[in-house]
Motif scaffolding. Structure first.
Motif, PDB file in Angstrom:
ATOM      1  N   VAL A 173      -5.778  -0.984   5.058  1.00  0.00           N
ATOM      2  CA  VAL A 173      -6.930  -0.273   5.643  1.00  0.00           C
ATOM      3  C   VAL A 173      -7.502   0.605   4.636  1.00  0.00           C
ATOM      4  CG1 VAL A 173      -7.171   1.941   7.271  1.00  0.00           C
ATOM      5  CG2 VAL A 173      -5.304   0.540   7.789  1.00  0.00           C
ATOM      6  N   ALA A 225       2.675   7.524  12.610  1.00  0.00           N
ATOM      7  CA  ALA A 225       3.375   8.730  12.639  1.00  0.00           C
ATOM      8  C   ALA A 225       3.024   9.613  13.830  1.00  0.00           C
ATOM      9  CB  ALA A 225       2.707   9.441  11.628  1.00  0.00           C
ATOM     10  N   ALA A 226       3.955  10.534  14.115  1.00  0.00           N
ATOM     11  CA  ALA A 226       3.944  11.056  15.318  1.00  0.00           C
ATOM     12  C   ALA A 226       4.580  12.769  14.908  1.00  0.00           C
ATOM     13  CB  ALA A 226       4.709  10.648  16.439  1.00  0.00           C
ATOM     14  N   GLY A 265       0.553   5.579   0.534  1.00  0.00           N
ATOM     15  CA  GLY A 265      -0.038   6.869   0.600  1.00  0.00           C
ATOM     16  C   GLY A 265       0.553   7.952  -0.238  1.00  0.00           C
ATOM     17  N   ALA A 266       1.114   9.048   0.322  1.00  0.00           N
ATOM     18  CA  ALA A 266       1.888  10.042  -0.262  1.00  0.00           C
ATOM     19  C   ALA A 266       3.162   9.787  -0.779  1.00  0.00           C
ATOM     20  CB  ALA A 266       1.670  11.359   0.352  1.00  0.00           C
ATOM     21  N   GLY A 267       3.794   8.792  -0.203  1.00  0.00           N
ATOM     22  CA  GLY A 267       5.260   8.329  -0.548  1.00  0.00           C
ATOM     23  C   GLY A 267       5.987   9.188   0.334  1.00  0.00           C
ATOM     24  N   SER A 268       5.799   9.673   1.396  1.00  0.00           N
ATOM     25  CA  SER A 268       6.693  10.618   2.003  1.00  0.00           C
ATOM     26  C   SER A 268       7.451   9.797   3.193  1.00  0.00           C
ATOM     27  CB  SER A 268       5.844  11.984   2.781  1.00  0.00           C
ATOM     28  OG  SER A 268       5.090  11.376   3.878  1.00  0.00           O
ATOM     29  N   GLY A 269       7.283   8.457   3.049  1.00  0.00           N
ATOM     30  CA  GLY A 269       7.900   7.820   4.171  1.00  0.00           C
ATOM     31  C   GLY A 269       9.664   7.905   3.948  1.00  0.00           C
ATOM     32  N   ALA A 283       0.634  -1.174   0.066  1.00  0.00           N
ATOM     33  CA  ALA A 283       0.039   0.011  -0.177  1.00  0.00           C
ATOM     34  C   ALA A 283       0.774   1.300   0.233  1.00  0.00           C
ATOM     35  CB  ALA A 283      -0.805  -0.004   1.234  1.00  0.00           C
ATOM     36  N   THR A 343       2.701   3.856   9.496  1.00  0.00           N
ATOM     37  CA  THR A 343       3.904   4.070  10.181  1.00  0.00           C
ATOM     38  C   THR A 343       3.855   4.476  11.793  1.00  0.00           C
ATOM     39  OG1 THR A 343       4.098   6.438   9.670  1.00  0.00           O
ATOM     40  CG2 THR A 343       5.240   4.869   8.168  1.00  0.00           C
ATOM     41  N   SER A 367      -0.547  11.181   3.720  1.00  0.00           N
ATOM     42  CA  SER A 367      -1.802  10.623   4.050  1.00  0.00           C
ATOM     43  C   SER A 367      -2.174  10.058   5.377  1.00  0.00           C
ATOM     44  CB  SER A 367      -2.056   9.737   3.032  1.00  0.00           C
ATOM     45  OG  SER A 367      -1.512   8.489   3.250  1.00  0.00           O
ATOM     46  N   GLU A 397       9.214   7.247  15.066  1.00  0.00           N
ATOM     47  CA  GLU A 397       7.968   7.461  14.351  1.00  0.00           C
ATOM     48  C   GLU A 397       8.027   7.241  12.625  1.00  0.00           C
ATOM     49  OE1 GLU A 397       7.980  11.773  15.189  1.00  0.00           O
ATOM     50  OE2 GLU A 397       9.270  12.250  13.505  1.00  0.00           O
ATOM     51  N   ALA A 439       9.365   2.111   3.406  1.00  0.00           N
ATOM     52  CA  ALA A 439       8.272   1.102   3.809  1.00  0.00           C
ATOM     53  C   ALA A 439       7.299   1.077   2.658  1.00  0.00           C
ATOM     54  CB  ALA A 439       7.666   1.626   4.922  1.00  0.00           C
ATOM     55  N   GLY A 461      -0.740   6.413   5.267  1.00  0.00           N
ATOM     56  CA  GLY A 461       0.538   6.257   5.511  1.00  0.00           C
ATOM     57  C   GLY A 461       0.984   6.540   7.158  1.00  0.00           C
ATOM     58  N   SER A 496       5.504  16.353  10.779  1.00  0.00           N
ATOM     59  CA  SER A 496       6.109  17.812  10.272  1.00  0.00           C
ATOM     60  C   SER A 496       5.519  17.685   8.726  1.00  0.00           C
ATOM     61  CB  SER A 496       7.591  17.989  10.310  1.00  0.00           C
ATOM     62  OG  SER A 496       7.820  17.730  11.614  1.00  0.00           O
ATOM     63  N   SER A 497       5.475  16.471   8.369  1.00  0.00           N
ATOM     64  CA  SER A 497       4.982  16.285   6.715  1.00  0.00           C
ATOM     65  C   SER A 497       3.498  16.351   6.542  1.00  0.00           C
ATOM     66  CB  SER A 497       5.603  14.935   6.224  1.00  0.00           C
ATOM     67  OG  SER A 497       5.123  13.976   7.518  1.00  0.00           O
TER      68      SER A 497
END
Ligand SMILES: Cc1cc2nc3c(=O)[nH]c(=O)nc-3n(C[C@H](O)[C@H](O)[C@H](O)COP(=O)(O)OP(=O)(O)OC[C@H]3O[C@@H](n4cnc5c(N)ncnc54)[C@H](O)[C@@H]3O)c2cc1C
Ligand code: SF4
Ligand code: SF4
Length: 951
Positions: free
Chosen positions: A254, A150-151, A75-79, A73, A148, A141, A472, A83, A144, A135-136
């Motif tokens: 998801v 995210a935090a 999302g926005a590919g900002s990982g 899967a 992850t 998304s 994170e 991943a 995403g 921060s992203s």
């Protein structure tokens, strides 16, 4: 099973197309676009599926289960850890499955492709928000973030993504749909449902290992490494969401998430704390943590130095002795509560025997924003570092207990020193979560070995401190090779979990649990195997090669590129262009693909708005790259008659003006417009601005010289001369006269903005050469060239020297000044010493993108706001969509209007009397879409400003 066994991507694509409503992308071009993200890796997928709804996801997972093709899967590919990369099917949720489905009280139901920033924007009017704040957030998304865990800075107060989930709707590896919820342990019963099957399975794995899980839990307040098995069973309840969040799409996909929301804080305060040593910074962290801040971030000495060098004005905020700077934010119910917290900050860290030597406190919104921006701009500053060594993310997210953060950084610094590398660190000190970035050139074998060594050693450091490899950013490709060693007791549990949900290892294989994970230095985007291929095109010029390689895939352009915002297509992003060009440079795509229509279609999605030059953290010149790629295609395939016509803006305007009012009548009649559409491909709904006689050329004003202040050349451009001679053109001249500025209007040629956007570099270059010849004599006499149109200004300042390439061209370009920058400077010298007459009207101001891209010191609002009676309604910065010639063409008119939609909506909701904007094409587009009249700023300035001697 590995996807390497599958080679026939077209067959897979065909089969998938037959079973879903969404899009299936399978060309080499599309596969290249999805081969990377904000990470250092590159893996080419077989196909990309862009699902329209849950049923598509179900069908794709069933297909995967039947065929053995793995799924990842995205999302926005900002990982940052790789991943979202995979070699099988990529599921991209951001185009269609990106909606806020409902908000009920403090619960929102969303689809995974929704961008976090958009969600919070939609919730603003309810005074609610989704609390985890990476921060992203403007571009990542929700899917995403779930993937992850995210935090962000405020995780200190609010926790991470996992803490805000009510339930998830998941499609499992065998294509079943289940909706999760927290369960009483006693209520876990076999009822034939998938959910109960997995709940029971998870309980069966975790319950007998409760002691092991408790003892092996890292001593940190945030963690995204391994599976989060620590909080799943708690007080006789089982919360499977805690396990699924952060599982990187390895346990289920998801398709819907029910998120808990929270009220936005009532009162905020901010403290910027400066320390002279790392030890003192560590001490300050401990003292500040006693005050329960909502956020506590830090930048290290190298970043302090880099930040101040890049932005010397930061010295007003950061004292020169500061080596480590902490950023503490406090929330409260009342202003008094927050103010008293800030007082406590002072007494906790300042004074004799205390660690800090300076604290800047604020409760003012703008000032707090200014102080936070020092921390927020740090990543951007790193992105701009020139040279072959770049700050690389692979062990970038280690986390320890906050009380150890000073010691942790000291150890990392020792590693950098012993490896002989420079590096920086910044991040969430209150979470003990530091983003470390060693400077390496991974194309160099020695540096590559250093990377492997630094990864191993820094993970060992966090392990010794009972921390975690990632707080994170998740494990992805970067950390999976170390998981077994890092969590020796827990790994068998992780494996059992994986086997329960995904026995055939088809869901994002190679992430978190893997028998044969890829090494940290394998499949690098730029590794030792990367070599620039000769292409016999502009790409062989190191300027453009280096430019292409600047893109690190962060994904910021997902949310600033107006085309990407309008289409939600990966191909529309700025990074898509860089990814394709890098594909050619690296030899993955043959240089012949530069001439393919698929390639051109992606390149054409850059509409030359120039925002990359101000919004991309690396300031990459994507429009420059796109112009050159487009020109190559045209060289091979020729230029259409319509595009030649659109590129000849000045000649066309002169001709139409000469024929006016007949030409205006002709262009307003439906039947003729439809004829134009048929014959040359101009969209019949495009309303073209009227042409008016009154152009002035080869003139000097005032003709009877009484000017004292300055002598300038005014380059008005086509709109001022041929559409608004009585407004923009004459108002500029008149205003200059009032200010005692002598104005010359010499002969001029087209600035080239239109030809450039169409890839017609040769004709733009020949006009540019002529303009240099026409303007240089004035420049040599010390005159500035003033432009009142954003696009002309940009073209003359930045494109002309590039096109002509001579010292003379650079001399001319250096003399070009935007009108509002010029007037703003005059104003700062108190030149406007007359009277501003009232103009009673409600207005909105739209700054054209190409004005924004000039990054000038002043914009038109500095002076407009001096006009009494003028009531400004605030609107957000957005593109109007006209984008050079995009809004004229039959095939792109609709896209152009779609790009402008958010702006039009914002304007209409404010219902102003006028929209003020400084570029003619923006005026045309906005007035057509909103039916609200538009006006050039200088017209109002001239109308209002009256000097004392009334010339
Ligand atoms: C400049 C910058 C700053 C950043 N700052 C932060 C920060 O402050 N905090 C932070 O936590 N991260 C940060 N990140 C990292 C990144 O933005 C986050 O990891 C973010 O959550 C990724 O979201 P995405 O939409 O880009 O997901 P992607 O990168 O596309 O995917 C991330 C993971 O989620 C999985 N996934 C995506 N959709 C689904 C789905 N529907 N179902 C199951 N799994 C799914 C993917 O398979 C992948 O494993 C930053 C990145 C950048 C470039
Ligand atoms: S083009 Fe710029 S903003 Fe977009 S991904 Fe590349 S570096 Fe990031
Ligand atoms: S210049 Fe504008 S249109 Fe082109 S890629 Fe950048 S943001 Fe998008």
């Amino acid at each position: 099973m590995s996807s390497k066994a599958f080679t026939d991507n077209e067959k897979i694509a065909k089969e998938l197309r037959s079973m879903i409503d969404g899009d299936v992308l399978s060309t080499d071009i599309s596969r290249q676009l999805y081969s990377t993200a904000a990470c250092i890796y590159e893996l080419t997928p077989l196909v990309i599926v862009v699902p329209r709804h849950r049923e598509d996801v179900v069908n794709v997972l069933k297909y995967s289960s039947d065929s053995g093709v793995p799924i990842t899967a995205r999302g926005a590919g900002s990982g940052l850890a790789g991943a979202a990369l995979g070699t099988g099917i990529i599921l991209d949720f951001t185009k269609y499955m990106n909606n806020l489905l409902s908000v009920d009280g403090e619960v929102a139901v969303v689809q995974p492709g929704l961008i976090y920033g958009k969600l919070n924007k939609m919730l603003r009017e309810r005074n609610l928000h989704f609390a985890p704040d990476p921060s992203s957030g403007d571009f990542c998304s929700i899917g995403g973030m779930l993937g992850t865990n995210a935090a962000g800075p405020h995780t200190l107060k609010f926790g991470a993504t996992k803490d805000w989930i009510e339930s998830l709707t998941i499609v499992t590896a065998d294509g079943e749909v289940m909706t999760t919820s927290e369960l009483e342990l006693d209520n876990i019963v076999e009822d034939g449902s998938s959910f109960m099957k997995y709940a029971k399975g998870v309980r069966g794995i975790l319950e007998p290992n409760a002691d092991l899980i408790n003892s092996a839990r890292p001593n940190v307040n945030k963690n995204s490494s391994g599976y989060n098995v620590y909080e799943v069973i708690h007080e006789d309840k089982l919360d499977i969401n805690k396990l699924l969040v952060g599982s990187e799409g390895t346990l289920g996909i998801v398709t819907e998430a029910k998120l808990r929301l929270i009220e936005t804080p009532k009162s905020k305060g901010f403290a910027l704390v400066s320390c002279a040593t790392l030890e003192k910074a560590g001490d300050s962290v401990n003292r500040l943590m006693e005050l329960a801040p909502a956020a506590l971030d830090m930048i290290d000495d190298k970043l302090v130095e880099l930040s101040v060098t890049a932005n010397p004005h930061l010295r007003e905020i950061i004292p020169s002795e500061a080596r480590f700077v902490l950023f503490a934010e406090f929330f409260g119910e009342t202003d008094e509560e927050v103010s008293s917290k800030l007082d406590e900050v002072n007494s906790a860290v300042m004074g004799s025997g205390r660690p800090a030597f300076s604290v800047k406190n604020s409760t003012d919104t703008d000032e707090m924003e200014r102080l936070w921006s020092v921390r927020k701009s740090a990543v951007g500053i790193l992105s701009k570092i020139k040279g072959s060594k770049k700050p690389v993310a692979f062990a970038e997210d280690g986390t320890v207990h906050y009380s150890l953060v000073g010691e942790y950084l000291e150890k990392i610094t020792e590693i950098f020193k012993s490896e002989g590398v420079e590096g920086t660190a910044f991040g969430h000190a209150g979470n003990g979560n530091l983003h470390i970035r060693p400077m390496l050139d991974l194309r160099n074998e020695e540096d590559l070995n250093k990377m492997i060594s630094i990864a191993k050693r820094s993970h060992e450091v966090v392990k010794e401190m009972n921390g975690t490899m990632t707080g994170e950013h998740a494990d992805g490709i970067a950390r999976t090779p170390y998981i077994k060693e890092f969590f020796p007791e827990m790994y068998p549990l992780f494996k059992q979990i994986k086997d329960l949900f995904d026995p055939n290892n088809l869901m994002n294989p190679g992430k978190i649990v893997s028998d044969a994970p890829q090494d940290v230095d394998e499949n690098l985007r730029y590794g030792i195997g990367y070599a620039r291929q000769e292409t016999n095109t502009f790409l062989d010029d190191s300027k453009w090669t280096d430019m292409t390689e600047l893109c690190h895939g962060c994904g910021t352009c997902v949310q600033y590129c107006p085309v990407s915002i309008a289409t939600n297509d990966e191909s529309s992003t700025a990074r898509a262009k860089a990814n394709l060009l890098r594909g050619v440079l690296s030899g993955k795509l043959g240089s012949e693909s530069l001439l393919s229509i698929d390639f051109k279609n992606v390149i054409d999605e850059c509409v030359n708005c120039k925002l990359c030059l101000v919004e991309c953290p690396t300031e990459i010149d994507i429009p420059g790259l796109a112009q050159r790629a487009r020109a190559l295609y045209l060289e091979e395939n020729g230029i259409s008659f319509r595009n030649r016509l659109l590129g000849a803006t000045k000649q066309l305007s002169e001709f139409s003006t000469a024929l006016s009012p007949f030409s205006n009548w002709f262009l307003s009649i439906g039947i003729f417009r439809r004829l134009l559409a048929k014959l040359i491909g101009i969209h019949p709904d495009r309303k073209i601005q009227k042409f008016r006689r009154g152009s002035l050329q080869n003139k000097t004003f005032p003709e009877i010289q009484k000017g004292t202040r300055d002598e300038v050349v005014y380059f008005g451009g086509c709109h001022a001369h041929y559409s608004d001679p009585r407004g923009e053109l004459k108002s500029t001249i008149r205003l200059f006269e009032k200010l005692g500025v002598k104005v010359r209007l010499p002969e001029w040629r087209c600035c080239g903005a239109a030809s450039l956007s169409l890839g017609q570099l040769d004709s733009a270059a020949s006009d540019a050469v002529e303009n240099v010849g026409l303007l240089l004599p004035f420049v040599r006499k010390g005159m500035k060239i003033i432009t009142s149109s954003g696009s002309c200004g940009y073209a003359l300042k930045y494109e002309l020297p590039e096109l002509v390439g001579t010292d003379e061209a650079r001399e001319v370009a250096a003399a070009v000044v935007d009108l509002y920058d010029y007037l703003g400077t005059l104003d700062s010298e108190n030149a406007f010493d007359g009277e501003w007459k009232p103009i009673e009207m409600k207005v909105v101001y739209h700054q054209p993108c190409q004005h924004r891209a000039q990054n000038t010191k002043y914009d038109a609002t500095r002076l407009l706001k001096k006009i009494p009676g003028m009531n400004f309604a605030p609107i957000e910065k957005a593109c109007c969509g006209i984008a050079g010639t995009l809004g004229y063409k039959l095939e792109t008119f609709d896209l152009s209007m779609k790009i402008g939609e958010p702006l039009f909506k914002d304007i209409i909701e404010n219902s102003p009397d006028y929209v003020i904007t400084g570029t003619g094409t923006c005026q045309m587009q906005i007035s057509q879409a909103t039916e609200i009249p538009t006006i050039h700023p200088v017209t109002l300035l001239n109308r209002s400003y009256t000097p004392h001697d009334k010339p």
